[in-house]
Design a protein around this motif. Structure first.
Motif, PDB file in Angstrom:
ATOM      1  N   PRO A  44       0.847  -1.194   0.000  1.00 34.62           N
ATOM      2  CA  PRO A  44       0.000   0.000   0.000  1.00 34.62           C
ATOM      3  C   PRO A  44       0.885   1.249   0.000  1.00 34.62           C
ATOM      4  O   PRO A  44       1.805   1.357   0.803  1.00 34.62           O
ATOM      5  N   VAL A  45       0.631   2.175  -0.921  1.00 35.36           N
ATOM      6  CA  VAL A  45       1.521   3.327  -1.066  1.00 35.36           C
ATOM      7  C   VAL A  45       0.839   4.672  -0.861  1.00 35.36           C
ATOM      8  O   VAL A  45       1.494   5.650  -0.505  1.00 35.36           O
ATOM      9  N   THR A  46      -0.442   4.752  -1.108  1.00 36.00           N
ATOM     10  CA  THR A  46      -1.154   6.023  -1.020  1.00 36.00           C
ATOM     11  C   THR A  46      -2.568   5.771  -0.526  1.00 36.00           C
ATOM     12  O   THR A  46      -3.168   4.751  -0.859  1.00 36.00           O
ATOM     13  N   SER A  47      -3.077   6.710   0.239  1.00 42.74           N
ATOM     14  CA  SER A  47      -4.493   6.673   0.594  1.00 42.74           C
ATOM     15  C   SER A  47      -5.096   8.035   0.284  1.00 42.74           C
ATOM     16  O   SER A  47      -4.427   9.058   0.375  1.00 42.74           O
ATOM     17  N   VAL A  48      -6.355   8.008  -0.110  1.00 38.59           N
ATOM     18  CA  VAL A  48      -7.050   9.232  -0.513  1.00 38.59           C
ATOM     19  C   VAL A  48      -8.392   9.273   0.211  1.00 38.59           C
ATOM     20  O   VAL A  48      -9.109   8.272   0.274  1.00 38.59           O
ATOM     21  N   TRP A  49      -8.727  10.438   0.741  1.00 40.69           N
ATOM     22  CA  TRP A  49      -9.983  10.687   1.437  1.00 40.69           C
ATOM     23  C   TRP A  49     -10.802  11.598   0.532  1.00 40.69           C
ATOM     24  O   TRP A  49     -10.368  12.691   0.189  1.00 40.69           O
ATOM     25  N   SER A 101      -8.249  14.602  -0.235  1.00 38.68           N
ATOM     26  CA  SER A 101      -7.026  14.758   0.553  1.00 38.68           C
ATOM     27  C   SER A 101      -6.192  13.510   0.329  1.00 38.68           C
ATOM     28  O   SER A 101      -6.598  12.411   0.701  1.00 38.68           O
ATOM     29  N   GLU A 102      -5.038  13.667  -0.315  1.00 38.11           N
ATOM     30  CA  GLU A 102      -4.182  12.521  -0.604  1.00 38.11           C
ATOM     31  C   GLU A 102      -3.063  12.454   0.413  1.00 38.11           C
ATOM     32  O   GLU A 102      -2.443  13.457   0.746  1.00 38.11           O
ATOM     33  N   CYS A 103      -2.799  11.254   0.888  1.00 38.06           N
ATOM     34  CA  CYS A 103      -1.765  11.017   1.879  1.00 38.06           C
ATOM     35  C   CYS A 103      -0.708  10.112   1.277  1.00 38.06           C
ATOM     36  O   CYS A 103      -1.029   9.051   0.750  1.00 38.06           O
ATOM     37  N   ALA A 104       0.542  10.525   1.319  1.00 38.29           N
ATOM     38  CA  ALA A 104       1.637   9.659   0.875  1.00 38.29           C
ATOM     39  C   ALA A 104       1.831   8.613   1.967  1.00 38.29           C
ATOM     40  O   ALA A 104       2.500   8.843   2.952  1.00 38.29           O
ATOM     41  N   GLY A 105       1.184   7.509   1.823  1.00 40.14           N
ATOM     42  CA  GLY A 105       1.189   6.468   2.844  1.00 40.14           C
ATOM     43  C   GLY A 105      -0.215   6.272   3.374  1.00 40.14           C
ATOM     44  O   GLY A 105      -1.196   6.636   2.750  1.00 40.14           O
ATOM     45  N   LEU A 106      -0.293   5.714   4.562  1.00 38.44           N
ATOM     46  CA  LEU A 106      -1.588   5.348   5.133  1.00 38.44           C
ATOM     47  C   LEU A 106      -1.977   6.212   6.314  1.00 38.44           C
ATOM     48  O   LEU A 106      -3.006   5.981   6.938  1.00 38.44           O
ATOM     49  N   GLY A 107      -1.142   7.195   6.643  1.00 39.55           N
ATOM     50  CA  GLY A 107      -1.420   8.018   7.812  1.00 39.55           C
ATOM     51  C   GLY A 107      -1.009   7.300   9.081  1.00 39.55           C
ATOM     52  O   GLY A 107      -0.506   6.181   9.049  1.00 39.55           O
ATOM     53  N   PHE A 108      -1.223   7.959  10.197  1.00 43.13           N
ATOM     54  CA  PHE A 108      -0.923   7.327  11.477  1.00 43.13           C
ATOM     55  C   PHE A 108      -1.947   7.782  12.496  1.00 43.13           C
ATOM     56  O   PHE A 108      -2.525   8.865  12.378  1.00 43.13           O
ATOM     57  N   ALA A 109      -2.188   6.932  13.468  1.00 44.58           N
ATOM     58  CA  ALA A 109      -3.230   7.181  14.465  1.00 44.58           C
ATOM     59  C   ALA A 109      -2.919   8.416  15.299  1.00 44.58           C
ATOM     60  O   ALA A 109      -1.776   8.634  15.695  1.00 44.58           O
ATOM     61  N   TRP A 110      -3.941   9.195  15.525  1.00 40.71           N
ATOM     62  CA  TRP A 110      -3.821  10.360  16.394  1.00 40.71           C
ATOM     63  C   TRP A 110      -3.640   9.889  17.826  1.00 40.71           C
ATOM     64  O   TRP A 110      -4.208   8.878  18.254  1.00 40.71           O
ATOM     65  N   ALA A 111      -2.826  10.595  18.575  1.00 37.94           N
ATOM     66  CA  ALA A 111      -2.634  10.308  20.005  1.00 37.94           C
ATOM     67  C   ALA A 111      -2.661  11.633  20.761  1.00 37.94           C
ATOM     68  O   ALA A 111      -2.200  12.662  20.245  1.00 37.94           O
ATOM     69  N   ARG A 112      -3.191  11.600  21.951  1.00 34.01           N
ATOM     70  CA  ARG A 112      -3.280  12.807  22.784  1.00 34.01           C
ATOM     71  C   ARG A 112      -1.898  13.455  22.897  1.00 34.01           C
ATOM     72  O   ARG A 112      -0.899  12.781  23.061  1.00 34.01           O
ATOM     73  N   VAL A 166      -7.363   3.173  -1.138  1.00 33.48           N
ATOM     74  CA  VAL A 166      -5.981   2.780  -0.888  1.00 33.48           C
ATOM     75  C   VAL A 166      -5.421   2.239  -2.201  1.00 33.48           C
ATOM     76  O   VAL A 166      -5.997   1.345  -2.817  1.00 33.48           O
ATOM     77  N   VAL A 167      -4.309   2.834  -2.645  1.00 32.62           N
ATOM     78  CA  VAL A 167      -3.652   2.406  -3.883  1.00 32.62           C
ATOM     79  C   VAL A 167      -2.499   1.476  -3.506  1.00 32.62           C
ATOM     80  O   VAL A 167      -1.667   1.815  -2.655  1.00 32.62           O
ATOM     81  N   TRP A 168      -2.463   0.320  -4.145  1.00 31.33           N
ATOM     82  CA  TRP A 168      -1.444  -0.701  -3.902  1.00 31.33           C
ATOM     83  C   TRP A 168      -0.529  -0.802  -5.121  1.00 31.33           C
ATOM     84  O   TRP A 168      -0.996  -1.029  -6.240  1.00 31.33           O
TER      85      TRP A 168
END
Length: 160
Positions: A69-74, A82-93, A120-122
């Motif tokens: 998986p290389v890109t994700s788009v919302w 909104s295009e993300c180079a990758g898959l993003g990462f979980a928000w943390a406080r 998700v683009v693979w």
């Protein structure tokens, strides 16, 4: 009948890959009573996309396909992407707003029934017998995600 080649087996292995439908984490998490808010960034990340491989062989001829998986788009119902180079990462406080990268979207209007689309683009590559290798057509996996968006008003009563 033509001889079986590694490239032919690579295409067969690609077609046999079992890629997951994207699952998404969102913050604020509207599914748990914390809706996205107008003019406040909503973070998103893909939670279930790990690299996969598939190998196939016929006699001494073989091919192994790898999907990454290389890109994700919302894509919002407002029409924004909104295009993300990758898959993003979980928000943390405690995370700074600047850490969200491009894996976020700021909604401009309230919509309790918002349905965003996540893609998700693979990237798909292969190696095979006889020192062969190459790339194959990418995959795009798509899912919908509920993201209720509310608008809140605040009244400032004192400034220190």
């Amino acid at each position: 009948m033509p001889a079986v080649t590694a490239a032919m087996l690579a295409q067969e292995a690609r077609n046999s890959l079992q890629l997951p439908t994207p699952a998404v984490g969102v913050n604020p998490d509207g599914l748990n009573g914390n809706p996205a808010l107008v003019n406040l960034p909503t973070w998103w990340w893909v939670t279930n996309a790990e690299p996969l491989t598939q190998r196939t062989a016929v006699g001494p001829v073989w091919a192994e396909v790898s999907a990454q998986p290389v890109t994700s788009v919302w894509v919002t119902s407002e029409g924004d992407r909104s295009e993300c180079a990758g898959l993003g990462f979980a928000w943390a406080r405690g995370m700074d707003d600047h850490e969200r990268g491009s894996c976020s979207h700021t909604y401009r209007q309230a919509d309790a029934g918002e349905q965003a689309e996540v893609q998700v683009v693979w990237r798909v590559s292969w190696v095979g017998s006889g020192g062969t290798s190459g790339t194959l057509d990418p995959f795009t996996m798509t899912a919908s995600q509920a993201v209720p968006v509310y608008e809140r008003q605040a009244i400032v009563t004192a400034v220190d």
